[in-house]
Write an enzyme that holds these catalytic residues in place. Structure first.
Site, PDB file in Angstrom:
ATOM      1  N   SER A  61       2.697  18.006 -17.189  1.00 35.81           N
ATOM      2  CA  SER A  61       1.714  18.759 -16.405  1.00 35.81           C
ATOM      3  C   SER A  61       2.139  18.880 -14.945  1.00 35.81           C
ATOM      4  O   SER A  61       2.898  18.052 -14.425  1.00 35.81           O
ATOM      5  CB  SER A  61       0.352  18.068 -16.472  1.00 35.81           C
ATOM      6  OG  SER A  61      -0.058  17.932 -17.811  1.00 35.81           O
TER       7      SER A  61
HETATM    8  N1  SAM Z   1       0.456  13.696 -20.234  1.00 32.29           N
HETATM    9  C1  SAM Z   1       1.723  14.311 -20.485  1.00 32.29           C
HETATM   10  C2  SAM Z   1       2.755  13.990 -19.457  1.00 32.29           C
HETATM   11  O1  SAM Z   1       2.472  13.222 -18.515  1.00 32.29           O
HETATM   12  O2  SAM Z   1       3.882  14.455 -19.619  1.00 32.29           O
HETATM   13  C3  SAM Z   1       1.618  15.797 -20.655  1.00 32.29           C
HETATM   14  C4  SAM Z   1       1.087  16.131 -21.956  1.00 32.29           C
HETATM   15  S1  SAM Z   1       1.404  17.720 -22.618  1.00 32.29           S
HETATM   16  C5  SAM Z   1       0.569  18.781 -21.520  1.00 32.29           C
HETATM   17  C6  SAM Z   1       0.347  17.570 -24.055  1.00 32.29           C
HETATM   18  C7  SAM Z   1       0.848  16.613 -25.065  1.00 32.29           C
HETATM   19  O3  SAM Z   1      -0.175  16.428 -26.044  1.00 32.29           O
HETATM   20  C8  SAM Z   1       2.068  17.115 -25.847  1.00 32.29           C
HETATM   21  O4  SAM Z   1       3.105  16.201 -25.750  1.00 32.29           O
HETATM   22  C9  SAM Z   1       1.548  17.254 -27.274  1.00 32.29           C
HETATM   23  O5  SAM Z   1       2.519  16.988 -28.262  1.00 32.29           O
HETATM   24  C10 SAM Z   1       0.433  16.232 -27.284  1.00 32.29           C
HETATM   25  N2  SAM Z   1      -0.575  16.403 -28.347  1.00 32.29           N
HETATM   26  C11 SAM Z   1      -1.139  17.542 -28.839  1.00 32.29           C
HETATM   27  N3  SAM Z   1      -2.031  17.241 -29.788  1.00 32.29           N
HETATM   28  C12 SAM Z   1      -2.037  15.892 -29.907  1.00 32.29           C
HETATM   29  C13 SAM Z   1      -2.749  14.974 -30.728  1.00 32.29           C
HETATM   30  N4  SAM Z   1      -3.658  15.369 -31.623  1.00 32.29           N
HETATM   31  N5  SAM Z   1      -2.507  13.662 -30.577  1.00 32.29           N
HETATM   32  C14 SAM Z   1      -1.589  13.218 -29.679  1.00 32.29           C
HETATM   33  N6  SAM Z   1      -0.883  14.034 -28.892  1.00 32.29           N
HETATM   34  C15 SAM Z   1      -1.114  15.349 -28.983  1.00 32.29           C
END
Ligand code: SAM
Length: 209
Positions: A61
């Protein structure tokens, strides 16, 4: 590149300038080396004012988004925090300096494994990385004083509300695919109170709930 200077500039121009004045958070964002969490090919853009791709169609993000979501979680230092969407591990590294314990769940196995290794290597020892579907929360360590969802969903999954402790906070981007609202829910005497913190765009939360 002088990374320390780049971090200071990032905090001043992107975060303080937009009104975030939480001193402890600003100090931690000046310290945590964001460039270690981005993909190697993106290092020169690590401190830029936007999200970056981290592979598997996912993103780290924008620094400001990390800052505002962390700020409104109102951490005091003694909390157990659940993050849904570990991604690069950067948000978890920031949280680890502001809370007692962090559990972060990631559905993409390769990202979960990479993040686990990175956080271990750089000694963020109070973070546990779980590969799984974070829409189910993580029952084993529940309840949580704070929950942060870093992927977008039409609503907050019920399991997360169940796993939230009394006086706990959930912060999440809620809404349709291309435009969400950043919301915070507080649980007081079993009742939920909702606040809104503006528009945002996140990759989708993909799961069962
Ligand atoms: N917080 C992260 C960082 O500091 O880099 C950024 C996260 S990114 C915007 C969103 C993340 O959520 C992705 O890596 C994606 O694979 C994960 N994601 C999506 N659905 C999910 C789920 N049901 N459970 C766990 N992770 C999930």
């Amino acid at each position: 590149m002088n990374y320390k200077k780049a971090r200071e500039h990032m905090v001043e121009s992107q975060i303080m300038n937009r009104g975030i004045l939480n001193e402890k958070l600003l100090e931690i964002m000046k310290q945590v080396p964001r460039h270690l969490f981005v993909s190697k090919s993106m290092i020169s853009a690590a401190y830029d004012d936007h999200p970056l791709p981290i592979g598997h169609g996912q993103t780290i993000s924008q620094p400001y988004m990390v800052a505002i979501m962390t700020d409104i979680l109102e951490l005091k230092g003694d909390e157990k925090v659940l993050e849904v969407g570990a991604g690069s591990g950067y948000q978890a590294a920031i949280l680890s300096k502001l809370a007692k314990k962090v559990v972060t769940v990631e559905r993409v196995k390769e990202l979960a494994e990479r993040t686990k290794k990175l956080l271990k290597k750089y000694k963020y020892e109070n973070v546990k990385v779980i590969h799984g579907d974070g829409t189910k929360g993580y029952e084993k360590n529940a309840p949580y004083n704070a929950i942060i969802v870093t992927a977008a969903a039409p609503k907050i999954p019920n399991k997360l509300i169940e796993q939230l402790a009394e006086n706990g906070r959930i912060v999440a981007p809620i809404g349709p695919r291309w435009h969400q609202e950043l919301i915070r829910i507080k649980k007081t005497n079993g009742k939920l109170e909702k606040d809104y913190f503006g528009g945002c765009i996140f990759v989708p939360l993909i799961g069962d709930d």
